[in-house]
Design a protein around this motif. Structure first.
Motif, PDB file in Angstrom:
ATOM      1  N   VAL A   1       0.760  -1.355  -0.213  1.00  0.00           N
ATOM      2  CA  VAL A   1      -0.016  -0.034  -0.100  1.00  0.00           C
ATOM      3  C   VAL A   1       0.983   1.191  -0.016  1.00  0.00           C
ATOM      4  N   THR A   2       0.553   2.106  -0.867  1.00  0.00           N
ATOM      5  CA  THR A   2       1.461   3.290  -1.212  1.00  0.00           C
ATOM      6  C   THR A   2       0.942   4.135  -0.394  1.00  0.00           C
ATOM      7  N   GLY A   3      -0.479   4.448  -0.225  1.00  0.00           N
ATOM      8  CA  GLY A   3      -0.754   5.626   0.718  1.00  0.00           C
ATOM      9  C   GLY A   3      -2.349   5.394   0.645  1.00  0.00           C
ATOM     10  N   ILE A   4      -3.107   6.406   1.138  1.00  0.00           N
ATOM     11  CA  ILE A   4      -4.621   6.286   1.352  1.00  0.00           C
ATOM     12  C   ILE A   4      -5.231   7.468   0.635  1.00  0.00           C
ATOM     13  N   GLN A   5      -6.279   7.216  -0.241  1.00  0.00           N
ATOM     14  CA  GLN A   5      -6.729   8.494  -0.717  1.00  0.00           C
ATOM     15  C   GLN A   5      -7.727   9.337  -0.055  1.00  0.00           C
ATOM     16  N   GLY A   6      -7.499  10.610  -0.594  1.00  0.00           N
ATOM     17  CA  GLY A   6      -7.983  11.733   0.309  1.00  0.00           C
ATOM     18  C   GLY A   6      -9.472  11.623   0.273  1.00  0.00           C
ATOM     19  N   SER A   7     -10.391  12.152   1.026  1.00  0.00           N
ATOM     20  CA  SER A   7     -11.796  12.320   0.970  1.00  0.00           C
ATOM     21  C   SER A   7     -12.256  13.669   1.223  1.00  0.00           C
TER      22      SER A   7
ATOM     23  N   PRO B   1      -5.008  13.320   0.853  1.00  0.00           N
ATOM     24  CA  PRO B   1      -4.628  11.938   0.723  1.00  0.00           C
ATOM     25  C   PRO B   1      -3.234  11.838   1.595  1.00  0.00           C
ATOM     26  N   THR B   2      -3.056  10.488   2.002  1.00  0.00           N
ATOM     27  CA  THR B   2      -1.755  10.317   2.887  1.00  0.00           C
ATOM     28  C   THR B   2      -0.892   9.289   1.741  1.00  0.00           C
ATOM     29  N   THR B   3       0.501   9.849   1.808  1.00  0.00           N
ATOM     30  CA  THR B   3       1.397   9.128   1.308  1.00  0.00           C
ATOM     31  C   THR B   3       2.267   8.474   2.160  1.00  0.00           C
ATOM     32  N   PHE B   4       2.364   7.302   1.919  1.00  0.00           N
ATOM     33  CA  PHE B   4       3.308   6.430   2.776  1.00  0.00           C
ATOM     34  C   PHE B   4       4.606   6.610   2.433  1.00  0.00           C
ATOM     35  N   GLN B   5       5.830   6.667   3.349  1.00  0.00           N
ATOM     36  CA  GLN B   5       6.997   6.991   3.153  1.00  0.00           C
ATOM     37  C   GLN B   5       7.740   5.797   2.229  1.00  0.00           C
ATOM     38  N   ALA B   6       8.582   6.125   1.359  1.00  0.00           N
ATOM     39  CA  ALA B   6       9.145   5.132   0.394  1.00  0.00           C
ATOM     40  C   ALA B   6       9.974   4.051   1.354  1.00  0.00           C
ATOM     41  N   ALA B   7      10.520   4.441   2.168  1.00  0.00           N
ATOM     42  CA  ALA B   7      11.483   3.710   3.168  1.00  0.00           C
ATOM     43  C   ALA B   7      10.587   2.511   3.851  1.00  0.00           C
ATOM     44  N   VAL B   8       9.411   2.859   3.871  1.00  0.00           N
ATOM     45  CA  VAL B   8       8.586   1.605   4.482  1.00  0.00           C
ATOM     46  C   VAL B   8       7.947   0.832   3.283  1.00  0.00           C
TER      47      VAL B   8
ATOM     48  N   ALA C   1      10.128  -5.472  -0.580  1.00  0.00           N
ATOM     49  CA  ALA C   1      11.271  -6.473  -0.468  1.00  0.00           C
ATOM     50  C   ALA C   1      11.094  -7.632   0.398  1.00  0.00           C
ATOM     51  N   SER C   2      10.294  -7.678   1.277  1.00  0.00           N
ATOM     52  CA  SER C   2       9.660  -8.580   2.315  1.00  0.00           C
ATOM     53  C   SER C   2       9.023  -9.679   1.465  1.00  0.00           C
ATOM     54  N   SER C   3       8.160  -9.053   0.724  1.00  0.00           N
ATOM     55  CA  SER C   3       7.118  -9.863   0.040  1.00  0.00           C
ATOM     56  C   SER C   3       7.901 -10.643  -1.355  1.00  0.00           C
ATOM     57  N   ASP C   4       8.901  -9.756  -1.820  1.00  0.00           N
ATOM     58  CA  ASP C   4       9.789 -10.346  -2.847  1.00  0.00           C
ATOM     59  C   ASP C   4      10.614 -11.547  -2.322  1.00  0.00           C
TER      60      ASP C   4
ATOM     61  N   CYS D   1       5.082   9.010  12.154  1.00  0.00           N
ATOM     62  CA  CYS D   1       6.387   8.139  11.944  1.00  0.00           C
ATOM     63  C   CYS D   1       6.188   7.412  10.727  1.00  0.00           C
ATOM     64  N   PRO D   2       7.437   6.762  10.190  1.00  0.00           N
ATOM     65  CA  PRO D   2       7.455   6.224   8.918  1.00  0.00           C
ATOM     66  C   PRO D   2       6.159   4.886   8.869  1.00  0.00           C
ATOM     67  N   THR D   3       5.490   4.865   8.074  1.00  0.00           N
ATOM     68  CA  THR D   3       4.133   4.001   8.154  1.00  0.00           C
ATOM     69  C   THR D   3       3.914   3.350   6.715  1.00  0.00           C
ATOM     70  N   GLY D   4       3.539   2.161   6.909  1.00  0.00           N
ATOM     71  CA  GLY D   4       2.921   1.418   5.567  1.00  0.00           C
ATOM     72  C   GLY D   4       1.909   0.386   5.866  1.00  0.00           C
ATOM     73  N   MET D   5       1.226  -0.227   4.928  1.00  0.00           N
ATOM     74  CA  MET D   5       0.374  -1.088   5.313  1.00  0.00           C
ATOM     75  C   MET D   5       0.531  -2.328   4.098  1.00  0.00           C
ATOM     76  N   ILE D   6      -0.025  -3.451   4.623  1.00  0.00           N
ATOM     77  CA  ILE D   6       0.057  -4.866   3.850  1.00  0.00           C
ATOM     78  C   ILE D   6      -1.576  -5.105   3.470  1.00  0.00           C
TER      79      ILE D   6
END
Ligand SMILES: [Zn+2]
Length: 396
Positions: free
Chosen positions: A195-201, A313-320, A326-329, A353-358
């Motif tokens: 997940v790269t981010g969350i759409q805005g509303s 919209p929320t954009t997650f940090q590239a680092a996460v 990479a983990s999935s690969d 904080c740096p954030t991501g979703m699976i």
């Protein structure tokens, strides 16, 4: 499946609304599992529940993961609960494998993500990151008149675990596992969504005012029919928000007609607009045109448009994001990058904080529905990617 017994409905879903007896039972169940494994448990002032597995360096901030245990009134077994239980599964697996991490890992069940009983939703995560004050929600009432302050007291007192002061523990990073709640992964035949981010509303209210008249005596040419105007307004808005790529979301989810009598020409109509897009430029450009389109197409009625909320919209940090991919690969799970269509607690954590979703697939993408379903294999795959990502973050 054990957690889904708390609030189980006849149709196979759950009704486990925030701070209810069913929510309390699910929390106690998770606390009992955590304590059996020797993990520490804490709760904070808004009832967020933390399960902590210590790291080797107690001075370091924890990596957090989790989601929510509350559900919609006719919700499914997986929305939210999956993220909490996948996190707990990771802690147990790390114990079993005798893996030590430098940073602590904490699983969080955020209070009241759904917002269906007490508004607004994502309350626990918003308060945790300081986006909302506890005081601003304590007097909120549910539809039966129960005050949040009382339901929260009952919840906090039902589990005698240590209380954590607001702001005393900050997250190093946050990863949330969740069912997709949409059909994209299933259609693509892929087990993992990065997940790269969350759409805005944007939410808007539209009020159209005409004039009540007798359905039998008022000639149609002389009427100011608010519902007839609303139909033309909604058709114009459908046109405004047409999107060949089908990314822009436009929904009129509530429409009220007054006085609501079969033999009276409607004098007033109230309806809601929910508009979503991952790009703020589109959300702003299209949303800003709504008031003019409403006024132009309201025929001979008066129309007002009120903006209720605008969530960027929320954009997650590239680092996460890169680490999840990479983990999935590394584990051999094919995956795709995708934005989240729905809002999540990760939206608020991303502010601090740096954030991501699976994401993992769910059957036909159906969610907020008692028939919501996902397979054990799909859920286990997501938990494995979560474990790998959490460990890599917790060794930083
Ligand atoms: Zn959810």
């Amino acid at each position: 499946m054990d957690v889904a017994r708390h609030g189980a409905t006849a149709n196979g879903g759950v009704n486990r609304q925030a701070l209810s007896a069913e929510d309390i039972a699910a929390r106690r169940h998770v606390i009992a599992w955590a304590q059996q494994r020797g993990f520490q448990t804490f709760q904070d002032e808004i009832g967020n529940l933390f399960v902590r597995r210590d790291g080797t360096d107690p001075s370091l901030a924890p990596v957090m993961t989790g989601s929510h245990l509350d559900s919609q009134p006719t919700g499914g077994k997986f929305d939210g609960a999956y993220g909490v239980l996948a996190g707990l599964e990771v802690l147990e697996a790390l114990n079993d494998a005798k893996i030590h991490t430098r940073r602590p890992i904490e699983v969080v069940a955020w209070t009241n993500e759904e917002g269906s009983r007490f508004s607004p939703g994502a309350m626990g995560s918003a308060i945790f990151v300081g986006a909302r004050d506890l005081a601003s929600v304590l007097d909120v009432r549910d539809p039966k008149g129960v005050v949040l302050r009382d339901a929260l007291d009952t919840t906090l007192n039902s589990s005698p675990i240590p209380r954590r002061a607001h702001g005393s523990v900050r997250a190093h990073s946050y990863i949330e596992a969740h069912i997709e709640q949409g059909p994209i992964l299933e259609e693509a035949g892929l087990p993992i969504g990065v997940v790269t981010g969350i759409q805005g509303s944007r939410r808007l209210n539209v009020d159209i005012t005409g004039e009540e008249a007798h359905a039998g005596t008022a000639p149609r040419r002389a009427r100011r029919d608010a519902l007839s105007a609303a139909v033309s307004v909604i058709a114009a808005l459908e046109n405004l928000t047409r999107d060949d790529d089908d990314v822009l979301r436009f929904t009129v989810g509530r429409c009220e007609v007054f006085p609501g009598s079969p033999n009276t020409v409607p004098g007033r109509v109230h309806f809601t607009i929910d508009l979503r897009h991952p790009a703020d430029t589109t959300l702003r450009a299209i949303g800003d045109r709504i008031p003019a389109v409403v006024k132009q197409s309201a025929k001979n009625c008066a129309a007002t448009v009120t903006e209720v909320s605008y969530v960027n919209p929320t954009t997650f940090q590239a680092a996460v994001i890169d680490r999840v991919r990479a983990s999935s690969d590394r584990l051999g799970f094919r995956n795709m990058d995708m934005p989240s269509g729905a809002g999540h607690d990760a939206m608020y954590l991303a502010r601090v904080c740096p954030t991501g979703m699976i994401f993992v697939p769910c059957l036909r993408g159906v969610s907020h529905n008692e028939i919501e379903s996902a397979t054990p294999e799909e859920l286990a795959t997501g938990a494995r990617v979560l474990a790998d990502t959490l460990v890599s973050l917790a060794q930083e």
